[in-house]
Design an enzyme around this catalytic site. Structure first.
Site, PDB file in Angstrom:
ATOM      1  N   MET A   1       0.833  -1.190   0.000  1.00  0.00           N
ATOM      2  CA  MET A   1       0.000   0.000   0.000  1.00  0.00           C
ATOM      3  C   MET A   1       0.876   1.251   0.000  1.00  0.00           C
ATOM      4  SD  MET A   1      -2.849  -1.476  -0.024  1.00  0.00           S
ATOM      5  CE  MET A   1      -4.349  -0.708   0.571  1.00  0.00           C
ATOM      6  N   CYS A   2       0.494   2.216  -0.750  1.00  0.00           N
ATOM      7  CA  CYS A   2       1.291   3.409  -0.924  1.00  0.00           C
ATOM      8  C   CYS A   2       0.476   4.614  -0.435  1.00  0.00           C
ATOM      9  CB  CYS A   2       1.641   3.592  -2.397  1.00  0.00           C
ATOM     10  SG  CYS A   2       2.279   2.082  -3.177  1.00  0.00           S
ATOM     11  N   ARG A   3       1.052   5.755  -0.533  1.00  0.00           N
ATOM     12  CA  ARG A   3       0.347   7.012  -0.264  1.00  0.00           C
ATOM     13  C   ARG A   3       0.575   7.946  -1.431  1.00  0.00           C
ATOM     14  NH1 ARG A   3      -3.318   6.284   3.447  1.00  0.00           N
ATOM     15  NH2 ARG A   3      -3.320   4.524   2.034  1.00  0.00           N
TER      16      ARG A   3
END
Lengths: 272, 272, 272, 272
Positions: free
Chosen positions: D1-3
């Site tokens: 998961m990234c931002r």
């Protein structure tokens, strides 16, 4: 020995100088023609002025020829005043902190040349810095230290005098260490308004410096090696020269390392 | 065009070949003498065999000449079988996944050369891989793909035949794409027991390959360019050769790209 | 705050400590449990002893969890004495020169902790170094400087005394600068024969230090945080301890920062 | 998961979103609050639009928090439309080619989410690309491949339809492979004029998406996680939404993965 190019004038894309010409700075990173080493693959850097007083800074340790970020940035960013550099390491490891340009406040600085026996002079020269200057040191190159000496010698108000005093400081340090002073200095630096360059050596090996109009308008390049022999009217700058370029003029003054007595200084002023 | 060196014999420090000789592989990364490009600054890699079946692998995208890790590893690690490579990119960006050697199970592989018009052949060649081979692809070079073709063509049991079949696969792909096949191939590869090398080209430009005894005992080097002309008895390997070296012998077989019919194959066997 | 692990004993693959355990050092680089910051992603390093007197050194600025080279090296290299470190930067930029371990001659050193207000003490402490020590400085961390102070304070013959004198030098510098001295020090270091560790702080926040037997034989680990709670008999080392481990014994001595008067020193010797 | 964070509006310095806010994207690279992993240290990227049709692109594999270049670029560059991303790797190694945003012609794209069992679907999905799309692939992430599927599905003329068709292609591939399709998709993309975002999942785990006005004028942010809870009026976008923002409006349409029959599509249009 390194290669560099600086520009002052109307806004241009950085790529017009850094990546596009047939013998562009990036081409020179792979095969320079007038340098002691043809490969300048020990990192690179850009300092460019935009709307802020201090420049943007982008430096990395890859060879310039293989960095896609550099290509994209040069294609996207326009500036009316910038410095670009490709490095061939002499003193100092390959690290970002050792890549030119160096930046202090509004000033940026890059260099091609060397201080002879720097290893033996470094500690003495560093001890001459103020606490602020000492803390500002990030790397281990002779170039960064010379720049900080210039800053402390009054670069803000008197660029030529400060350069001369920094040269004198190096000579003093060499004398104290019982070393014949050797300095080869072809540097460019700017405060975001003016673009300066100096070509000087204690021997007859001052690294080359050229200038040419660029871009059709008021633009001007200062380079360690012409990036496009066919298309521009390159002029070699003789050793012992100090250049101050603005958007409307370029002054070449004589640069020697005599004790800096500014008001007595015989300056041969010349418009180009 | 790249430069590489491989060694099989008694354990030696990697530095004895990679960093110490006057024209060591690291020196060649800066100024190769027999390559199309003298600078091989687009990354480097080491694969060395120790106590495990699969080799250790160390690759990075810096020029080999400026990596202190490489110097320390080569000074500390001893091995009786290793491959070392410095890269000058032709196909494929500068990334770790594109640095040689490539490793699959016990096999390591490195290459100097190229597949002509690889951009037009790549997809077809990749479609010939098994799912496992396809998933094993990490980068975008012709060299890695050629290695995987060799693996799938039976490298484990029949190195010469697998190499020949991989060459044939490339020629087939070119024929199907209406391209004159062009392959230049000087590669070294190993399964941890034997050290192989091949020198081959579809034209008369097969990249150079040399061998010499090394280290006083049973050691032997295979290199794209001698690293020390003065001190070793380098022998040029002619184009169209396939080498199989063990700790006790070196066999040179003729290598051409005729359809692989091993039992009919006219092999000129020669001990060196 | 960083995380580290050191090992002395029979040769083991580095991976048995660095990458394989469920809460290995690499796992700790992502999610440490006893550190002020759970992420230790500002570089890593290995120093391992083999057949030479000085250790091999491998350091890089990537997070340890994403470096395939590290994984391969740890899988391939066996050593009976090594130091491994993952960094969370407090003082000093993310650069290789700022990654632990640091190496001088046969000595390696790594650290978790900090020197309070180091920015204000750095210049004074550096001025206390010999010319050789000053030239040896490569980065800008408090840890590297502390190590060089230890080297110059006689690390070779008297590790405990040298550590105590280095602590005293920091306190002196703080006193001269009008600063309340603050040191938190959990460090490991080795000359290739013995493995030392120290846990000390001027306040009650000495970073944690644990030890456990490892590997079934004579092996022993010293770590900033246990890497596998379930399987090993970890023992917490109290603040104010100095450890000297050999292949046959481990001595824990009291460590305080009293003025170093070795022959009067009340040392509580204890076998573990 | 990234931002990630995207902006459209009057020109602002990138730093106003990327580095300056208390919970800026760089802060989130170290300690995200609404992501599955709090650390997003596997590289970062910027795509920003200036005077050219295609965006500038700056990506690197260091953690965003430790890159001085990123800080300087964000401080210097102004743009009215940009995408910024910090990565936590799920599929694909840590390499520049795997860092978001990805760029094709004028389009840029970045993503937080994943395609379930991508390893088993990748080859089938890649075989659906045109030769041009296949050659455009540089890395090995599900995100880049999904973007190229969108491009080939008609992103230029029909962004919503192309996204829906790319989702359908993934579902088809899963069905053919006998896998329950799983897609979690919170992406932003732009052609330099409009800024789009989509929030969608095949299950109830669609990664978060927020929007807020920014900068006092017409500016608007789309983010995976609010960067400054105190000061902005953040609105959560529900799962199953497709956003099209221009400099004068923002439209939210329902996004499901039904077969794309645009003229029958029940679209709940809503101005925000």
């Amino acid at each position: 020995m390194c290669r560099w190019a600086a520009y002052l004038g109307d806004e241009v894309y950085l790529e017009e100088i850094v990546t596009a010409p047939c013998h562009s700075l990036i081409a020179q990173s792979h095969s320079a023609q007038e340098a002691k080493t043809s490969t300048n693959g020990d990192g690179f850097g850009l300092a460019w002025y935009g709307e802020r007083r201090e420049p943007g800074l982008y430096r990395d340790i890859l060879p310039a020829w293989s960095d896609p970020n550099l290509k994209s940035l040069c294609r996207q960013i326009r500036s009316g005043l910038f410095l670009a550099h490709v490095r061939a390491a002499t003193d100092g490891a390959t690290s970002r902190a050792n890549c030119h340009p160096f930046v202090q406040g509004p000033w940026s600085f890059m260099h091609n040349g060397q201080i002879g026996e720097f290893d033996r002079l470094r500690r003495h020269l560093e001890s001459g810095l103020s606490d602020a200057g000492y803390e500002a040191l990030q790397g281990t190159t002779d170039s960064e230290l010379f720049f900080l000496l210039m800053v402390e010698a009054g670069l803000d108000g008197d660029p030529l005098g400060a350069t001369r005093r920094a040269v004198a400081a190096v000579k003093d340090a060499a004398a104290k260490a019982g070393i014949d002073p050797m300095i080869r200095l072809t540097a460019a630096f700017s405060d975001g308004e003016r673009l300066h360059a100096v070509r000087y050596a204690t021997d007859d090996q001052a690294p080359t410096l050229y200038t040419a109009p660029f871009g059709g308008g008021i633009g001007r390049c200062l380079v360690s090696e012409p990036f496009d022999r066919a298309c521009a009217d390159w002029q070699a700058i003789p050793p012992g020269s100090f250049i101050t370029a603005t958007r409307s003029s370029m002054i070449v003054q004589r640069f020697d390392a005599a004790p800096a007595t500014p008001d007595l200084l015989p300056q041969r002023l010349r418009s180009v």
